[in-house]
Design a protein around this motif. Sequence first.
Motif, PDB file in Angstrom:
ATOM      1  N   UNK A   1       6.328   9.054  -2.534  1.00  0.00           N
ATOM      2  CA  UNK A   1       5.748   8.332  -1.394  1.00  0.00           C
ATOM      3  C   UNK A   1       5.992   9.054  -0.075  1.00  0.00           C
ATOM      4  N   UNK A   2       4.964   9.042   0.748  1.00  0.00           N
ATOM      5  CA  UNK A   2       5.033   9.510   2.127  1.00  0.00           C
ATOM      6  C   UNK A   2       5.068   8.296   3.049  1.00  0.00           C
ATOM      7  N   UNK A   3       4.326   7.242   2.669  1.00  0.00           N
ATOM      8  CA  UNK A   3       4.265   6.012   3.460  1.00  0.00           C
ATOM      9  C   UNK A   3       4.115   4.818   2.525  1.00  0.00           C
TER      10      UNK A   3
ATOM     11  N   UNK B   1       0.877  -1.157   0.000  1.00  0.00           N
ATOM     12  CA  UNK B   1       0.000   0.000   0.000  1.00  0.00           C
ATOM     13  C   UNK B   1       0.919   1.213   0.000  1.00  0.00           C
ATOM     14  N   UNK B   2       0.724   2.125  -0.953  1.00  0.00           N
ATOM     15  CA  UNK B   2       1.579   3.304  -1.087  1.00  0.00           C
ATOM     16  C   UNK B   2       0.712   4.548  -0.995  1.00  0.00           C
ATOM     17  N   UNK B   3       1.120   5.478  -0.147  1.00  0.00           N
ATOM     18  CA  UNK B   3       0.435   6.766  -0.053  1.00  0.00           C
ATOM     19  C   UNK B   3       1.436   7.852  -0.404  1.00  0.00           C
ATOM     20  N   UNK B   4       1.013   8.805  -1.224  1.00  0.00           N
ATOM     21  CA  UNK B   4       1.918   9.883  -1.603  1.00  0.00           C
ATOM     22  C   UNK B   4       1.280  10.849  -2.576  1.00  0.00           C
ATOM     23  N   UNK B   5       2.115  11.737  -3.105  1.00  0.00           N
ATOM     24  CA  UNK B   5       1.676  12.765  -4.043  1.00  0.00           C
ATOM     25  C   UNK B   5       1.810  12.246  -5.477  1.00  0.00           C
ATOM     26  N   UNK B   6       0.723  12.336  -6.244  1.00  0.00           N
ATOM     27  CA  UNK B   6       0.712  11.888  -7.634  1.00  0.00           C
ATOM     28  C   UNK B   6       1.239  12.997  -8.527  1.00  0.00           C
TER      29      UNK B   6
END
Length: 156
Positions: A102-104, A76-81
Amino acid sequence: MNETVICAVGNVATRPVFLELASGASARFRLAATSRYWDREKSTWTDGHTNFFTVWANRQLAANVMASLDVGHPVVVQGRLKVRTDVREGSSQNWTSADIDAVAIGHDLARGTSAFKRTYKGETATAGAPSQPEPTWETSPADPAAQRAPEPAGVT
């Protein structure tokens, strides 16, 4: 700021690559995110379209990616597109890239298990024992002193 923050679930499609840049450590890998849907006619789950993203991790996250991820791992990747369009040399075709800063990043625990190992400031993910012991969160209900929060260091 007006940024597009996304959460993408998929599989690591390429082996992570580590880069030492002037701005610090960086790692990148490709993420394959395939949609799935229930096909009523066939009474089975069917794969839909696959989106590919280039995931960029920086600083400590980059070191942790290198120590934790490999091809095929569900993440699972969270970040700015960031979507970029460019024309490549020698071609008249447009080239489009979808990157995630990616942030996390974490393993998808809906699809498997993972063992967490904390890293400490100034320590790489593959370095030796931590400089500080891991805090003990579990306490015995029979020991009232163990149920109190510990005093911060240097406070009297």
